[in-house]
Design an enzyme around this catalytic site. Structure first.
Site, short mmCIF file in Angstrom:
data_model
loop_
_atom_site.label_atom_id
_atom_site.label_comp_id
_atom_site.label_asym_id
_atom_site.label_seq_id
_atom_site.Cartn_x
_atom_site.Cartn_y
_atom_site.Cartn_z
N HIS A 1 4.80 -2.36 -8.84
CA HIS A 1 5.75 -3.26 -8.17
C HIS A 1 5.08 -3.86 -6.92
O HIS A 1 5.23 -3.33 -5.82
CB HIS A 1 7.00 -2.44 -7.80
CG HIS A 1 8.00 -3.14 -6.94
ND1 HIS A 1 8.15 -4.52 -6.89
CD2 HIS A 1 8.93 -2.65 -6.07
CE1 HIS A 1 9.12 -4.83 -6.04
NE2 HIS A 1 9.59 -3.72 -5.53
N CYS B 1 11.13 -7.47 -1.53
CA CYS B 1 10.90 -7.26 -2.97
C CYS B 1 11.41 -8.42 -3.83
O CYS B 1 10.96 -8.60 -4.95
CB CYS B 1 11.59 -5.99 -3.44
SG CYS B 1 11.00 -4.54 -2.59
N CYS C 1 16.50 -4.59 -6.39
CA CYS C 1 16.95 -4.23 -5.05
C CYS C 1 15.93 -4.73 -4.03
O CYS C 1 14.78 -5.02 -4.37
CB CYS C 1 17.15 -2.72 -4.93
SG CYS C 1 15.65 -1.75 -5.15
C1 LIG Z 1 5.90 7.74 -3.95
C2 LIG Z 1 4.61 7.39 -3.24
C3 LIG Z 1 4.70 7.76 -1.75
C4 LIG Z 1 3.47 8.18 -3.90
O1 LIG Z 1 2.28 7.77 -3.32
P1 LIG Z 1 0.93 8.57 -3.63
O2 LIG Z 1 1.07 9.98 -3.19
O3 LIG Z 1 -0.17 7.75 -3.05
O4 LIG Z 1 0.91 8.49 -5.21
P2 LIG Z 1 -0.18 8.97 -6.24
O5 LIG Z 1 -0.32 7.94 -7.27
O6 LIG Z 1 -1.42 9.43 -5.52
O7 LIG Z 1 0.53 10.22 -6.90
C5 LIG Z 1 0.69 11.47 -6.22
C6 LIG Z 1 0.38 12.58 -7.19
O8 LIG Z 1 1.34 12.50 -8.24
C7 LIG Z 1 0.68 12.43 -9.49
N1 LIG Z 1 1.47 11.59 -10.39
C8 LIG Z 1 1.96 10.35 -10.11
N2 LIG Z 1 2.65 9.90 -11.17
C9 LIG Z 1 2.60 10.85 -12.11
C10 LIG Z 1 3.12 10.97 -13.42
N3 LIG Z 1 3.83 9.98 -13.97
N4 LIG Z 1 2.88 12.10 -14.12
C11 LIG Z 1 2.17 13.10 -13.57
N5 LIG Z 1 1.62 13.04 -12.33
C12 LIG Z 1 1.86 11.93 -11.62
C13 LIG Z 1 -0.67 11.81 -9.17
O9 LIG Z 1 -1.63 12.14 -10.15
C14 LIG Z 1 -0.99 12.45 -7.84
O10 LIG Z 1 -1.48 13.74 -8.07
P3 LIG Z 1 -2.62 14.37 -7.12
O11 LIG Z 1 -1.98 14.44 -5.76
O12 LIG Z 1 -2.88 15.69 -7.77
O13 LIG Z 1 -3.76 13.40 -7.18
C15 LIG Z 1 4.30 5.86 -3.35
O14 LIG Z 1 3.99 5.54 -4.68
C16 LIG Z 1 5.48 5.02 -2.89
O15 LIG Z 1 5.73 4.92 -1.69
N6 LIG Z 1 6.19 4.40 -3.84
C17 LIG Z 1 7.35 3.58 -3.53
C18 LIG Z 1 6.91 2.21 -3.15
C19 LIG Z 1 8.04 1.42 -2.54
O16 LIG Z 1 8.75 1.88 -1.68
N7 LIG Z 1 8.20 0.18 -2.97
C20 LIG Z 1 9.25 -0.65 -2.49
C21 LIG Z 1 10.48 -0.31 -3.19
S1 LIG Z 1 11.88 -1.01 -2.43
#
Ligand SMILES: CC(C)(COP(=O)(O)OP(=O)(O)OC[C@H]1O[C@@H](n2cnc3c(N)ncnc32)[C@H](O)[C@@H]1OP(=O)(O)O)[C@@H](O)C(=O)NCCC(=O)NCCS
Length: 401
Positions: free
Chosen positions: A347, A95, A378
């Site tokens: 990100h 990152c 981080c």
């Molecule tokens: C958390 C994570 C697993 C979610 O992935 P995902 O399931 O593909 O995410 P989505 O965008 O499809 O969101 C999942 C659901 O939450 C909902 N949602 C997401 N953000 C929302 C918000 N702010 N408000 C309301 N709903 C939200 C989406 O609409 C979706 O709903 P659905 O299932 O009904 O379609 C993924 O974003 C992730 O791994 N993030 C971290 C990345 C990371 O580790 N980076 C490195 C850091 S060190």
């Protein structure tokens, strides 16, 4: 400002960030084309800089394969039209890739090896899913060098919630909601757009233009956040709403020595004061910016109270809250992430460090009363990175706006 050994951030640009995956705006766009587009715009915006005087190009990516392979700094330099005499290389600190591009080339400037350099990063998390193709040494687990959670970033965030029960899910959700609201307000005020490079994109419906960050959810509210699944642990606290989304995007910045500032008549946006990286337990990697910030402050002879603006990467809300709590800063302190952060804009791992710098530089222009700012993030496998910057517009008689 601008002594000979000074390292200055002259300018930075980025592509709009896209949602990773088949439905995302960059699904049909190559990763290297994203960073090349950002570099071309950076050079066009800085016509005083002779291309053949750029001493090096460092471009970061976490997954250095396929269209993110082949030592990106060199390939991107050639593709961006830099003379063949300009060298380049690739960097990886997950990152903090782009941040490490900046600190590495900045160190070369401070040493006198470089006068002008381009530092940036790219991550196409759609084409290169996190950890894809990685082959961690089995000793990590068999010799318990790290716990299994260390390799799953969402689990590391759950572990911070475990460790600091006062940092509740409610606080994480509120921080995330505010990030979305602040980014929406910044967009409405036209603060983010000046440093975005529109990118031509191709989809089933033909050619289009990516002009803004695709992952923003300005309608986010506490009620909908409370109902989201916690994908990393049943009844956990980390959700899609309080995490940064999987993202595609690229950043590029121009760094210069004090001499180059004078020779080419450049207008520095920030001066690098100090930087530091630090290691922590990989299972709670999100607290990494705490020791790296303490170290960077110590090296600069400053304290946290000297920092007037913070750009903290929001890999997860809980991870930013752990830093704020450590330093006794309120969750809603208005010096912190004024225009929201990665929870809203995304990100793209190795690109994000320079996004933080781009935003801090713009905020310095608006806040001449602020002398120092911090960019911090981080890093997977238990690290933090922090860079402290000085505002060239600082005027101690300026009043807080
Ligand atoms: C958390 C994570 C697993 C979610 O992935 P995902 O399931 O593909 O995410 P989505 O965008 O499809 O969101 C999942 C659901 O939450 C909902 N949602 C997401 N953000 C929302 C918000 N702010 N408000 C309301 N709903 C939200 C989406 O609409 C979706 O709903 P659905 O299932 O009904 O379609 C993924 O974003 C992730 O791994 N993030 C971290 C990345 C990371 O580790 N980076 C490195 C850091 S060190």
């Amino acid at each position: 400002m601008a002594d000979r050994a000074d390292v200055v951030f002259v300018d930075g640009v980025r592509t709009p960030f896209g949602r990773a995956g088949e439905k995302g705006q960059y699904w049909n766009t190559r990763a290297d084309d994203l960073v090349v587009k950002a570099m071309i715009e950076l050079l066009e915006r800085n016509p005083n800089v002779p291309k053949d005087r750029i001493d090096d190009v460092a471009i970061a990516a976490t997954t250095q394969q396929g269209d993110q392979g082949l030592t990106l700094g060199r390939t991107a330099a050639l593709l961006a039209g830099l003379p063949k005499s300009v060298p380049g290389f690739a960097i990886d600190r997950m990152c903090a890739g782009a941040m490490t591009s900046v600190t590495t080339l900045g160190s070369g400037i401070a040493f006198g090896a470089y006068d002008l350099a381009i530092a940036g990063g790219v991550e196409h998390m759609g084409r290169h899913p996190m950890g894809f193709g990685a082959d961690p040494n089995p000793r990590f687990l068999s010799e318990r060098l790290v716990g299994e959670d260390a390799l799953n970033m969402g689990m590391t965030a759950e572990r911070i919630h475990d460790r600091f029960p006062a940092l509740t899910k409610e606080r994480s959700d509120r921080f995330a909601m505010r990030s979305q609201q602040k980014t929406a307000a910044a967009y409405a005020a036209g603060k983010i757009q000046p440093d975005l490079v529109p990118v031509a994109i191709r989809s089933e419906s033909g050619w289009g233009l990516a002009t803004q960050d695709e992952g923003m959810r300005p309608e986010t509210n506490m009620e909908s956040l409370a109902t989201l699944r916690t994908p990393f642990r049943p009844h956990g606290r980390v959700s899609a709403g309080n995490s940064s989304p999987l993202t595609d995007g690229a950043t590029a910045s121009l760094l210069a020595s004090g001499d180059a500032v004078k020779e080419f008549g450049l207008q520095p946006k920030m001066r690098m004061v100090s930087f530091a990286f630090a290691g922590v337990e990989p299972e709670i990697m999100g607290i990494g910016p705490v020791p790296s910030t303490e170290k960077a402050l110590r090296k600069a002879g400053l304290t946290i109270d000297d920092i007037g603006l913070f750009e903290l990467n929001e890999a997860f809300a809980i991870q930013v809250l752990s830093l704020l709590d450590h330093f006794g800063i309120d969750d809603e302190d208005d010096r912190v992430n004024k225009w929201g952060g990665a929870i809203a804009v995304g990100h793209p791992l190795a690109a994000s460090g320079v996004r933080l710098m781009i935003q801090l530089a713009r905020q310095f222009e608006e806040h001449p009363e602020v002398r120092y700012g911090l960019t911090a993030m981080c890093v997977g496998l238990g690290q933090g990175g922090s860079v402290i910057w000085e505002n060239p517009h600082y005027n101690k008689r300026a009043r807080k706006a």
